[in-house]
Scaffold this motif. Structure first.
Motif, PDB file in Angstrom:
ATOM      1  N   VAL A  15     -36.912-114.384  -9.498  1.00 56.77           N
ATOM      2  CA  VAL A  15     -37.055-114.273  -8.031  1.00 56.77           C
ATOM      3  C   VAL A  15     -36.810-115.586  -7.281  1.00 56.77           C
ATOM      4  O   VAL A  15     -36.740-115.601  -6.051  1.00 56.77           O
ATOM      5  CB  VAL A  15     -38.461-113.738  -7.644  1.00 56.77           C
ATOM      6  N   ARG A  19     -40.747-118.198  -4.812  1.00 54.49           N
ATOM      7  CA  ARG A  19     -41.329-116.835  -4.740  1.00 54.49           C
ATOM      8  C   ARG A  19     -42.286-116.535  -5.866  1.00 54.49           C
ATOM      9  O   ARG A  19     -42.659-115.384  -6.072  1.00 54.49           O
ATOM     10  CB  ARG A  19     -40.208-115.798  -4.723  1.00 54.49           C
ATOM     11  N   GLY A  49     -37.146-109.703  -4.137  1.00 55.93           N
ATOM     12  CA  GLY A  49     -36.317-109.412  -2.967  1.00 55.93           C
ATOM     13  C   GLY A  49     -35.447-108.179  -3.145  1.00 55.93           C
ATOM     14  O   GLY A  49     -34.701-107.822  -2.240  1.00 55.93           O
ATOM     15  N   SER A  50     -35.522-107.530  -4.295  1.00 55.02           N
ATOM     16  CA  SER A  50     -34.681-106.342  -4.504  1.00 55.02           C
ATOM     17  C   SER A  50     -35.306-105.454  -5.584  1.00 55.02           C
ATOM     18  O   SER A  50     -36.162-105.903  -6.361  1.00 55.02           O
ATOM     19  CB  SER A  50     -33.281-106.751  -4.970  1.00 55.02           C
ATOM     20  N   ARG A  94     -41.394-109.321   1.110  1.00 51.67           N
ATOM     21  CA  ARG A  94     -40.022-109.717   1.475  1.00 51.67           C
ATOM     22  C   ARG A  94     -39.097-108.507   1.593  1.00 51.67           C
ATOM     23  O   ARG A  94     -38.040-108.599   2.230  1.00 51.67           O
ATOM     24  CB  ARG A  94     -39.457-110.673   0.417  1.00 51.67           C
ATOM     25  N   MET A  95     -39.461-107.419   0.987  1.00 52.09           N
ATOM     26  CA  MET A  95     -38.580-106.241   0.998  1.00 52.09           C
ATOM     27  C   MET A  95     -38.968-105.355   2.191  1.00 52.09           C
ATOM     28  O   MET A  95     -39.659-104.355   2.048  1.00 52.09           O
ATOM     29  CB  MET A  95     -38.686-105.487  -0.328  1.00 52.09           C
ATOM     30  N   GLU A 111     -36.979-100.426   2.965  1.00 46.49           N
ATOM     31  CA  GLU A 111     -37.609-101.044   1.801  1.00 46.49           C
ATOM     32  C   GLU A 111     -39.116-100.875   1.954  1.00 46.49           C
ATOM     33  O   GLU A 111     -39.654-100.836   3.066  1.00 46.49           O
ATOM     34  CB  GLU A 111     -37.220-102.519   1.725  1.00 46.49           C
TER      35      GLU A 111
END
Ligand code: 2HG
Ligand code: ZN
Length: 469
Positions: A15, A19, A49-50, A94-95, A111
């Motif tokens: 990450v 993070r 983040g994903s 963050r998402m 998200e």
């Protein structure tokens, strides 16, 4: 329990350095929800983040046999997002982006770390409406709402979060990425795993994206607050209004609760006449005739002797102030570290149930202040027992837990639920058997094992893994 430096290094590789959080302030922040009973002690906090990053973290956790706690806005009230045992906290903050919007389908894919209010604002910007609303929508995240099947103040009209979920992207406990239901209205192709993940409290996997249905916004909303003489009369008022018109909300609260909100938030009292209970009724004022109808129903309730006084909002700001009397209740009471009961029964059984709870509470808590409020139109009661300042949290919790067993037994007798809308987490786990049979609990454990064979996902919450029973 510390997490090995090599694992932290691998997480940084997944990450990014910034993070991966290992400081105590972050542990305090990300390791708890709104409960105050458990001390946070995660091993690390990670902010992916994903979906692919979430997958890589879950795969690593499986290899290293480390527990994972999914973390949204941490507004929960049952300890579902608490990390006390060196876990990897996966925080979804963050998402928070919109992935797709389709105005023909009236769906938006977001998200899962999106703040609920952001979704509401987005819908409004498109001339649409996301109707699940509760006081913490400014902090809660949509993934957490789905994982707990959040309810709120509009359930009587719009249902719970489940009604609005058209599709999910999840990473299950094995690290598989799955798209559940693809946003389809019709999809009869076997078991609908989407519904297993809704309300699963993170024990099967992590929701990373959600496709949510939107609807048309309501027209002008009118709010009535009525002073009601006793519990049975609230049910009379509910029946009268429910039979007479379509409601968007029917809430109630007690005088002692209202006094505290007035003192805390500075909102005006609705009227001078003191009543033991207040009903808050909201409806969409689509015509003048409907306003006349509401007045007629109000007068009928007065004639019955149920209602002593009342007020109807004349402006948006007055409606907002009336709502504050109810919505600010939970935050106002938090200063007393209340012990919370969130129980429900079928509406038809509510009067009889309330009478019995009333007797139980009066007998068992003669020395504690109790505040009653809730979504009475849904059969859902929030019973908050306030902690006296001079009593330790431990002693107070132990006392209340004992009484809660009796409340739970009563709920069972009435075929109700020990957790209507706040989920189970750690707080209600010991009471689950009052609402679910041992067969059901065993099936839940087995389903957990299917999606999470190594038992790494949010261990200890809701039900234990098969191996731990
Ligand atoms: C509400 O209805 C929330 O205000 C919170 O569900 C209830 O804090 C509570 O007991
Ligand atoms: Zn509630």
């Amino acid at each position: 329990m510390a997490i090995a430096a090599s694992v932290i290094e691998t997480l940084r590789g997944i990450v990014g350095d910034q993070r991966v959080l290992t400081d105590d302030v972050s542990f305090q922040q990300y390791g708890v929800d709104r409960t105050t009973i458990w001390q946070p002690a995660p091993g690390v906090v990670v902010l992916p983040g994903s979906t692919e990053e979430v997958q890589a973290i879950v795969q690593l956790a499986n290899i290293e046999n480390l527990a994972v706690v999914p973390s949204g806005g941490r507004t929960g009230l049952s300890g579902g997002a608490v990390a006390t045992n060196g876990e990897i906290v996966i925080a979804m903050d963050r998402m928070n982006q919109v992935v797709d919007f389709n105005e023909v389908d009236r769906t938006v894919t977001v998200e899962s770390g999106m703040i609920t209010e952001q979704l509401q604002v987005f819908a409004e910007g498109k001339g649409l409406f996301y109707p699940v609303w509760f006081a913490s929508t400014g902090s809660s995240q949509i993934g957490g709402n789905i994982a707990t099947n959040a309810g709120g103040i509009n359930v009587i009209r719009y249902g719970m979060t489940r009604n609005w979920v058209m599709g999910l992207k999840v990473v299950d406990g094995s690290g598989n990425i799955m798209e559940l239901n693809r946003g389809l209205v019709k999809n009869n192709t076997g078991l609908d795993f989407r519904h297993l993940f809704i309300g699963s409290e993170g024990i099967l996997g992590i929701i990373t994206e959600a496709t949510m249905r939107l609807t048309r916004p309501p027209q002008e909303l009118s709010v009535l607050v009525l002073g009601v003489v006793d519990f049975p009369s609230i049910m009379g008022v509910l029946k009268t209004f429910n039979d007479g018109m379509d409601l968007t909300a029917f809430e109630f609260f007690t005088h002692n609760g209202m006094e505290k909100v007035v003192a805390h938030s500075g909102v005006p009292v609705p009227f001078e006449t003191k009543a033991p209970f207040y009903a808050l009724i909201e409806f969409e004022q689509t015509s003048e005739a409907l306003l006349d109808k509401a007045m007629e129903l109000f007068e009928a309730c007065v004639m019955e002797g149920w209602v002593e006084d009342g007020v109807i909002s004349q402006s948006l700001s007055q409606a907002e102030n009336l709502w504050k009397l109810r919505e600010d209740m939970s935050e106002t009471l938090s200063r007393w570290k209340p012990y919370k009961n969130d129980i429900s029964v079928n509406i038809s059984r509510m009067p009889e149930f309330l009478a019995k709870v009333d007797v139980l509470v009066a007998n068992e808590y003669p020395d504690f202040e109790v505040v009653w409020y809730g979504h009475i139109g849904d059969g859902n009661l929030h019973l908050n027992i306030l902690k006296p300042d001079d009593l330790s949290v431990e002693t107070f919790t132990a006392r209340c837990s004992g009484v809660s067993k009796q409340v739970a037994a009563l709920v069972q007798e009435f075929n109700g639920s020990v957790s209507a809308e706040h989920g189970v987490g750690l707080l209600k786990k010991d009471y689950l058997s009052y609402t679910r049979t041992e067969t059901e609990l065993q099936l839940m454990r087995q389903i957990k094992q299917v999606f999470d064979p190594n038992g790494i996902m949010n261990p200890g919450k809701l039900v234990d893994a098969v191996a731990d029973t």
